[in-house]
Design an enzyme around this catalytic site. Structure first.
Site, PDB file in Angstrom:
ATOM      1  CB  SER A 108      -1.197   0.332   1.062  1.00 32.84           C
ATOM      2  OG  SER A 108      -2.271   0.989   1.447  1.00 32.84           O
ATOM      3  CE  LYS A 163      -5.322  -2.416   1.471  1.00 31.42           C
ATOM      4  NZ  LYS A 163      -5.279  -0.509   1.034  1.00 31.42           N
TER       5      LYS A 163
END
Length: 388
Positions: free
Chosen positions: A303, A328
């Site tokens: 992320s 992600k």
């Protein structure tokens, strides 16, 4: 596999994305690792706060109807989320979300232990945080953790042991007690500790040599960007820098952008969409653009950490060494439900400066390396490695 009794993603998140519980000294994992700033029920600046396809409205409606019928809004929201197909969606109790917010402030409720599973499925204490309840009780690295509140931990996944230490099943808070069964050599004893609100440094710095400084970022909690900037300023002039993001599951996007600013002189860090509306994140000017830089990544790099890696790679600022990152690249926003619980739903995705999507793909390093990644980074920094 190792883990700390620091913040881990609340247990309910495991229903949607158990893969985010990659405990290798992970501090923060899961939904908010892609979250933009904003309080629950308050969309991030300029955002609509509605998830694609009306999922946010569906979840909110389900919670409101449940409340009107005298049922649990949180359970209704969880059912709606499970039907949504949103793999990164999560529903938190009010206490869990407060705990999550504390973790992003660099705080956590626990006893200050770090542990790993050894051969024979034994759980061994690997580190005790100075000033923590565990340290005050005399627990040491190398002690065997036999049980938590009377439950044997042998054979349990480290994530489950961490959950027991933190008291996740009862939403335990600072001041609650936990009973540890311990072993050191021939001594076997029980110690009752009182959980405390502790803080931890998400950034650690050490020198490999006069020519190499390693800056390890465990998670993007508040203040990380400033800490990295300070570490870069304190590095010897002309020395190479290794930015170690292995096992970093993300955190606050704003801190990832601030960290990028330590190495860039302004410019694009990432673009992202919120319900189809395109936006951009930019670095501040004045960063160090001359020190040789290697970024280390692995399958636990997620992320916000991937956002940073993609920016440094695409902008030609760093050589990325390691293995493919997790993948992600989604953005979540929180929404407060009638009973105080919070639902986080995906509202968009981000892309690297070159326009590459990360979600489900990850970032491919410039140089593949596994166990010898740090040594490979040193070689690259020395100018002796082939970085083509």
């Amino acid at each position: 596999m190792s883990g700390r009794d620091l913040f881990c993603q609340p247990r309910r998140f495991g229903r949607g994305a158990a893969l985010t519980l990659l405990f290798a000294s992970v501090l923060v994992a899961g939904a908010a690792t892609g979250s933009l700033p904003g309080d629950p029920g308050e969309a991030a600046p300029g955002a609509t706060g509605a998830a694609p396809g009306g999922r946010s409205e569906d979840v909110t409606r389900a919670a409101e109807e449940a409340a009107a019928d005298g049922k649990s809004p949180m359970e209704a929201a969880e059912r709606a989320v499970s039907r949504s197909g949103d793999r990164w969606a999560a529903v938190y109790s009010e206490g869990e979300y407060e705990e999550f917010a504390e973790s992003l402030d660099g705080r956590y409720t626990g006893v200050g232990l770090e542990a790993r599973r050894e051969r024979g499925d034994r759980i061994e204490v690997t580190k005790v945080q100075p000033g923590s309840p565990a340290a005050a009780a005399g627990v040491r690295a190398g002690d065997r953790l036999r049980s938590v509140d009377g439950r044997s931990v042998d054979g349990l996944p480290v994530t489950d042991v961490v959950s027991l230490l933190r008291g996740d099943a009862t939403d335990a808070h600072a001041g609650t007690t936990v009973r540890l069964g311990l072993e050191r050599g021939t001594r076997v004893w029980t110690e009752t500790l009182r959980r405390a609100l502790l803080s931890t440094d998400s950034v650690t710095v050490h020198r490999l040599s006069d020519d190499t400084t390693v800056i390890t970022v465990a998670a993007f909690t508040k203040g990380v960007g400033d800490s990295v900037r300070s570490a870069v300023r304190d590095a010897p002039a002309g020395a190479g820098i290794v930015l170690d993001l292995r096992g970093n599951s993300g955190g606050l996007v704003t801190e990832a952008v601030s960290t990028a600013s330590a190495f860039l002189d302004g410019g694009l860090v990432a673009t992202y969409d919120v319900d189809g509306d395109q936006r951009a994140l930019h670095a501040d000017g004045g960063g160090d653009t001359t020190s040789p830089l290697v970024t280390l990544v692995d399958g636990g790099t997620m992320s916000a950490a991937e956002l940073l890696t993609g920016a440094l790679q695409d902008r030609g600022r760093a050589v990325v060494v390691g293995s493919r990152t997790f993948g992600k690249g989604s953005v979540q926003m929180p929404r407060r439900l009638p009973d105080g619980s919070v639902a986080e739903l995906t509202v968009g995705h981000y892309r690297t400066p070159s326009g590459h999507g990360v979600d489900g793909r990850g970032i491919t390093p410039d140089l593949e390396a596994d166990d010898g990644a740090l040594q490979r980074a040193e070689t690259v920094l020395s100018g002796l490695g082939d970085v083509s």
